[in-house]
Design an enzyme around this catalytic site. Structure first.
Site, PDB file in Angstrom:
ATOM      1  N   LYS A   1       0.833  -1.214   0.000  1.00 26.79           N
ATOM      2  CA  LYS A   1       0.000   0.000   0.000  1.00 26.79           C
ATOM      3  C   LYS A   1       0.866   1.261   0.000  1.00 26.79           C
ATOM      4  O   LYS A   1       0.624   2.181  -0.770  1.00 26.79           O
ATOM      5  CB  LYS A   1      -0.942  -0.026   1.218  1.00 26.79           C
ATOM      6  CG  LYS A   1      -1.900   1.150   1.283  1.00 26.79           C
ATOM      7  CD  LYS A   1      -3.188   0.776   1.987  1.00 26.79           C
ATOM      8  CE  LYS A   1      -3.029   0.699   3.500  1.00 26.79           C
ATOM      9  NZ  LYS A   1      -2.948   2.037   4.124  1.00 26.79           N
ATOM     10  N   SER A   2       1.876   1.294   0.864  1.00 18.13           N
ATOM     11  CA  SER A   2       2.730   2.487   0.931  1.00 18.13           C
ATOM     12  C   SER A   2       3.381   2.763  -0.422  1.00 18.13           C
ATOM     13  O   SER A   2       3.444   3.908  -0.887  1.00 18.13           O
ATOM     14  CB  SER A   2       3.844   2.282   1.959  1.00 18.13           C
ATOM     15  OG  SER A   2       3.314   2.239   3.249  1.00 18.13           O
TER      16      SER A   2
ATOM     17  N   ARG B   1      -6.602   1.923  17.956  1.00 18.62           N
ATOM     18  CA  ARG B   1      -6.352   0.474  17.831  1.00 18.62           C
ATOM     19  C   ARG B   1      -6.065  -0.210  19.161  1.00 18.62           C
ATOM     20  O   ARG B   1      -6.392  -1.390  19.338  1.00 18.62           O
ATOM     21  CB  ARG B   1      -5.184   0.217  16.867  1.00 18.62           C
ATOM     22  CG  ARG B   1      -5.594   0.397  15.449  1.00 18.62           C
ATOM     23  CD  ARG B   1      -4.547  -0.030  14.452  1.00 18.62           C
ATOM     24  NE  ARG B   1      -5.134   0.103  13.121  1.00 18.62           N
ATOM     25  CZ  ARG B   1      -4.446   0.318  12.012  1.00 18.62           C
ATOM     26  NH1 ARG B   1      -3.127   0.433  12.058  1.00 18.62           N
ATOM     27  NH2 ARG B   1      -5.070   0.414  10.863  1.00 18.62           N
TER      28      ARG B   1
ATOM     29  N   ASP C   1       1.851  -1.043  12.030  1.00 23.71           N
ATOM     30  CA  ASP C   1       0.510  -1.467  11.600  1.00 23.71           C
ATOM     31  C   ASP C   1       0.172  -2.894  12.027  1.00 23.71           C
ATOM     32  O   ASP C   1      -0.944  -3.364  11.790  1.00 23.71           O
ATOM     33  CB  ASP C   1       0.395  -1.370  10.075  1.00 23.71           C
ATOM     34  CG  ASP C   1       0.413   0.082   9.602  1.00 23.71           C
ATOM     35  OD1 ASP C   1       0.021   0.969  10.388  1.00 23.71           O
ATOM     36  OD2 ASP C   1       0.834   0.321   8.452  1.00 23.71           O
TER      37      ASP C   1
HETATM   38  C1  S3P Z   1       2.610   4.813   6.203  1.00 20.38           C
HETATM   39  C2  S3P Z   1       3.159   5.155   7.406  1.00 20.38           C
HETATM   40  C3  S3P Z   1       2.615   4.739   8.712  1.00 20.38           C
HETATM   41  C4  S3P Z   1       1.655   3.565   8.571  1.00 20.38           C
HETATM   42  C5  S3P Z   1       0.696   3.752   7.436  1.00 20.38           C
HETATM   43  C6  S3P Z   1       1.431   3.911   6.115  1.00 20.38           C
HETATM   44  C7  S3P Z   1       3.223   5.315   4.955  1.00 20.38           C
HETATM   45  O1  S3P Z   1       1.905   5.813   9.286  1.00 20.38           O
HETATM   46  O2  S3P Z   1       0.949   3.388   9.783  1.00 20.38           O
HETATM   47  O3  S3P Z   1      -0.176   2.632   7.336  1.00 20.38           O
HETATM   48  O4  S3P Z   1       2.895   4.800   3.873  1.00 20.38           O
HETATM   49  O5  S3P Z   1       4.042   6.231   5.034  1.00 20.38           O
HETATM   50  P1  S3P Z   1       2.664   6.921  10.211  1.00 20.38           P
HETATM   51  O6  S3P Z   1       3.634   7.599   9.383  1.00 20.38           O
HETATM   52  O7  S3P Z   1       1.571   7.839  10.664  1.00 20.38           O
HETATM   53  O8  S3P Z   1       3.249   6.139  11.348  1.00 20.38           O
END
Ligand code: S3P
Length: 457
Positions: free
Chosen positions: A36-37, A367, A336
């Site tokens: 996803k990222s 969560r 996550d």
């Molecule tokens: C993400 C960073 C994380 C993660 C999120 C995706 C990203 O969040 O929890 O699901 O793609 O950069 P945070 O940066 O708020 O920790």
């Protein structure tokens, strides 16, 4: 991977409440959806770059579709071909156009925060909103540094959406030390820095996922990353560079893989294989933790592609896991994964302690609270504090037999469905619809492995 026919109506299963029942061993090889990222970043950077970007393995989930829609609304052309590849025809850095409608971000904090950084570096205005989960999430952590650079915002209290912002092509580069370990905040600042005057520097006390840095390099941007004596990373980028379209192959998401992995581990006799999982060293805290708990997880066919480590995860269940103390400095690398780790801990022998969890309270839901409440309903003994959770396992799956609230949180929904594959009585969730944000074929894929998921009786 064998051909699999799914006989139920997926639309009905994702629409409402869903339940999972004791399933027995899980077996098989399945392909987990794209990371996803990386999918968000590939679309955003492809839309910003000059020329064409071709993306394979993109996550086709609601969060990522929201990113694609926003980039289209700001001038990029994004298409999916019959060959399954996604193509972005970018506008070139600094050339996004003002969206004429409110940007609807749905459930996606990553889309919102990274786009805030991108819009900040353009002389345009944009309004952002989202679903009932997103409008509770704090955006002040991104607004503060972007305002320091020269963008302006009008938001609800605490920086919560809906909000309006105005960017500028005369932002100034800043040096900013992150007050929370957050890849989203780091990314927003660096992305604003691409179009700012001078150098923008982010100091990161605790390493978080570095896809923005890695992928920007892939698009031709020069960044400087240094680690100082105290172990802090300093990431700097100069404004005014050129971004060039390129090919991106997105590996499978290690956070999504976590659900079948834990389901396999809590159902004795399971053996599953998950090919092409991205194993960036800032994402694998859950796997390190499960191995410390005694899990049999191995990494086969390892390769490195575009700087990212990729391997097939092979998971065998050989008996109950053991409770451990999870070190707080590991939290950013498994941020996550705590909901699903909690399900593993609930089936493990002995006590698992998790500390440093304050950030869990501001995710798609609170969560920490949702996990604790749901597990208690399923008969698990636990204690919870402001930023910690202790779970007492007996070495056997808990009783189950509860309906758990998911509060528009995909990871809470999937975690409790995973637990229900092993409990004595079924576990139901009140709403399966958020699953589509990140894992659009979760039900089909888990069923293929042998999980028993269905409408509640
Ligand atoms: C993400 C960073 C994380 C993660 C999120 C995706 C990203 O969040 O929890 O699901 O793609 O950069 P945070 O940066 O708020 O920790």
């Amino acid at each position: 991977m064998t051909q699999f026919a799914f006989e139920k109506d997926p639309a009905e299963l994702y629409a409402n409440a869903l339940s999972s029942r004791k399933s027995g061993p899980l077996n098989g090889t399945v392909r987990i959806p794209g990371d996803k990222s990386m999918s968000h970043r590939a679309l955003m950077f492809g839309a910003l770059a000059e020329g064409e970007t071709m993306i394979s393995g993109l996550l086709e989930g609601e969060d990522v579709y929201n990113t694609a829609a926003a980039m289209r609304a700001m001038g990029a052309t994004i298409t999916k071909g019959d060959d399954g590849l996604w193509r972005c025809f970018g506008v070139g850095l600094g050339n996004l156009v003002e969206p004429t409608e409110v940007l609807e971000m749905g459930n996606s904090g990553t889309s919102t925060r990274l786009l805030m950084g991108i819009v900040a570096g353009h002389p345009i205005s944009a309004c952002f909103t989202g679903d009932k989960s997103l409008i509770k999430r704090p955006m002040g952590r991104v607004i503060t540094p972007l305002e320091e650079m020269g963008a302006t915002f009008l938001s609800r209290a605490g920086g919560r959406p809906p909000f309006a912002m105005r960017g500028s092509n005369e932002l100034k580069g800043i040096t900013y030390k992150l007050p929370v370990a957050s890849a989203q905040v780091k990314s927003a600042i660096l992305l604003a820095g691409l179009n700012a005057r001078g150098t923008t520097t982010v100091i990161e006390p605790h390493p978080t996922r570095n896809y923005t840095e890695n992928m920007l390099r892939h698009f031709g941007i020069k960044l400087n990353v240094e680690r100082n004596e105290s172990g802090e990373d300093t990431i700097s980028v100069n404004g005014g560079q050129t971004m060039l379209g390129c090919a991106v192959d997105v590996p499978c998401d290690p956070s999504s893989a976590a659900f079948p992995v834990v389901a396999a581990l809590i159902n004795e006799g399971s053996e599953i294989k998950l090919p092409r999982i991205g194993l960036n060293d800032r994402r694998i805290g859950l796997y390190t933790t499960l191995i410390e708990m005694g899990a049999n997880i191995s990494f086969e066919n390892e390769t490195t592609e575009a700087g990212e480590r990729i391997a097939t995860l092979v998971v065998k269940s050989t008996g109950p896991l053991k409770g451990i103390d999870v070190p707080a400095d590991r939290v950013p690398s498994m941020i996550d994964e705590f909901p699903v780790l909690a399900m593993a801990a609930a089936c493990a022998e002995g006590t698992t302690t998790m500390t440093g969890l304050a950030e869990l309270r501001v995710k798609e839901s609170d969560r920490l609270l949702m996990v604790a409440e749901g597990l208690k309903l399923c008969g698990v003994k636990l204690e919870m504090g402001d930023d910690w959770l202790t779970i007492h396992g007996t070495g056997k799956p808990p009783k189950g037999g509860a309906t758990v609230e998911t509060a528009l949180d995909h990871r809470i929904a999937m975690s409790f469905l995973v637990l229900g594959t092993a409990t004595q009585d079924p576990v139901a969730i009140d709403d399966a619809s958020p699953i589509k944000t990140s894992f659009p074929n979760f039900i089909e894929l888990m069923t293929e492995l042998g999980a028993d998921l269905d409408l509640p009786a």
